[in-house]
Motif scaffolding. Structure first.
Motif, short mmCIF file in Angstrom:
data_model
loop_
_atom_site.label_atom_id
_atom_site.label_comp_id
_atom_site.label_asym_id
_atom_site.label_seq_id
_atom_site.Cartn_x
_atom_site.Cartn_y
_atom_site.Cartn_z
N PHE A 109 0.72 -1.40 -0.16
CA PHE A 109 0.04 0.66 -0.21
C PHE A 109 1.21 0.91 0.18
CE2 PHE A 109 -2.27 -3.60 1.92
CZ PHE A 109 -3.98 -3.62 0.49
N SER A 110 0.53 1.96 -0.74
CA SER A 110 1.63 3.66 -0.23
C SER A 110 0.98 4.56 0.52
CB SER A 110 0.02 4.29 -1.94
OG SER A 110 -0.66 4.47 -2.11
N SER A 111 0.00 3.97 0.92
CA SER A 111 -0.10 5.20 2.26
C SER A 111 0.40 4.09 3.69
CB SER A 111 -1.71 4.47 3.08
OG SER A 111 -2.71 5.05 2.26
N ASP B 140 -4.90 4.72 -0.24
CA ASP B 140 -5.62 3.61 -0.22
C ASP B 140 -5.44 3.24 0.96
OD1 ASP B 140 -2.98 3.32 0.27
OD2 ASP B 140 -2.32 1.90 -1.26
N GLU B 141 -5.88 4.52 2.14
CA GLU B 141 -5.81 3.90 3.66
C GLU B 141 -6.87 2.99 4.32
OE1 GLU B 141 -8.50 7.45 4.60
OE2 GLU B 141 -5.80 8.32 4.78
N GLN B 142 -8.32 3.25 3.26
CA GLN B 142 -9.74 2.32 3.58
C GLN B 142 -9.20 0.40 2.92
OE1 GLN B 142 -12.74 2.87 5.19
NE2 GLN B 142 -12.22 0.41 5.44
N GLU B 143 -8.44 0.42 2.15
CA GLU B 143 -8.44 -1.18 1.88
C GLU B 143 -6.71 -1.42 2.76
OE1 GLU B 143 -8.57 2.06 -0.09
OE2 GLU B 143 -9.68 1.08 -2.04
N ALA B 144 -5.57 -0.72 3.23
CA ALA B 144 -4.75 -0.60 3.91
C ALA B 144 -5.03 -1.40 5.41
CB ALA B 144 -3.80 0.22 3.56
N VAL B 145 -6.21 -0.44 5.60
CA VAL B 145 -6.41 -1.22 7.37
C VAL B 145 -7.78 -1.86 6.91
CG1 VAL B 145 -9.05 -0.12 9.34
CG2 VAL B 145 -6.95 1.59 8.38
N SER B 146 -8.16 -2.67 6.24
CA SER B 146 -9.10 -3.20 5.85
C SER B 146 -7.87 -5.08 5.61
CB SER B 146 -10.05 -3.55 4.93
OG SER B 146 -10.64 -2.39 5.10
N ALA B 147 -6.91 -5.05 4.82
CA ALA B 147 -6.17 -5.62 5.42
C ALA B 147 -5.64 -6.39 6.10
CB ALA B 147 -5.06 -5.49 3.57
N VAL B 148 -5.27 -4.79 7.00
CA VAL B 148 -4.69 -5.39 7.77
C VAL B 148 -4.73 -5.92 9.16
CG1 VAL B 148 -2.78 -4.40 10.45
CG2 VAL B 148 -2.18 -3.92 7.71
N GLU B 149 -6.70 -5.82 9.26
CA GLU B 149 -6.94 -5.97 9.92
C GLU B 149 -7.59 -7.63 9.61
OE1 GLU B 149 -11.92 -5.63 11.57
OE2 GLU B 149 -10.83 -4.39 10.29
N LYS B 150 -7.66 -7.97 8.66
CA LYS B 150 -7.37 -9.12 7.72
C LYS B 150 -6.54 -10.14 8.59
CE LYS B 150 -8.79 -12.06 3.36
NZ LYS B 150 -8.81 -12.62 2.43
N PHE B 151 -5.60 -9.76 7.84
CA PHE B 151 -3.80 -9.94 8.32
C PHE B 151 -4.29 -10.79 9.85
CE2 PHE B 151 0.33 -10.85 10.49
CZ PHE B 151 0.41 -11.15 9.47
N PHE B 152 -4.85 -9.54 10.24
CA PHE B 152 -4.66 -10.18 11.97
C PHE B 152 -5.20 -11.19 12.47
CE2 PHE B 152 -1.71 -6.40 12.84
CZ PHE B 152 -0.82 -7.21 13.41
N ILE B 153 -6.36 -11.17 12.10
CA ILE B 153 -7.59 -11.76 12.14
C ILE B 153 -7.64 -13.55 12.06
CG2 ILE B 153 -10.39 -11.80 12.30
CD1 ILE B 153 -9.15 -9.97 14.37
#
Length: 81
Positions: free
Chosen positions: A26-28, A66-79
């Motif tokens: 992500f660029s964010s 791409d902040e929304q996508e970044a937050v969603s991807a990081v959350e999914k990674f941890f879950i």
């Protein structure tokens, strides 16, 4: 800026290298925060020093195009790791 608080499940399977690879897609700017401690998600030293523990509440903070996508991807990674 997007911010999401999550509680970490079992942290024994966290693969630091895979996490950083994900963040670097992500660029964010992505920051992981717990209380006063924070780390750049793209920094191996920062993430290794973070010491994730089961039940820890963290904030995922992303700023950029791409902040929304970044937050969603990081959350999914941890879950789902």
């Amino acid at each position: 800026m997007r911010k999401k608080e999550i509680t970490l499940p079992d942290t024994k399977g966290i693969n630091t290298a895979k996490f950083i690879q994900l963040a670097c897609q992500f660029s964010s700017e992505i920051i992981i925060q717990n209380g006063q401690h924070q780390a750049n998600a793209k920094s191996i030293m920062g993430i290794m020093a973070f010491h994730f523990t089961e039940g820890m509440s963290i904030n995922i903070i992303a700023t950029g195009t791409d902040e929304q996508e970044a937050v969603s991807a990081v959350e999914k990674f941890f879950i789902t790791y």
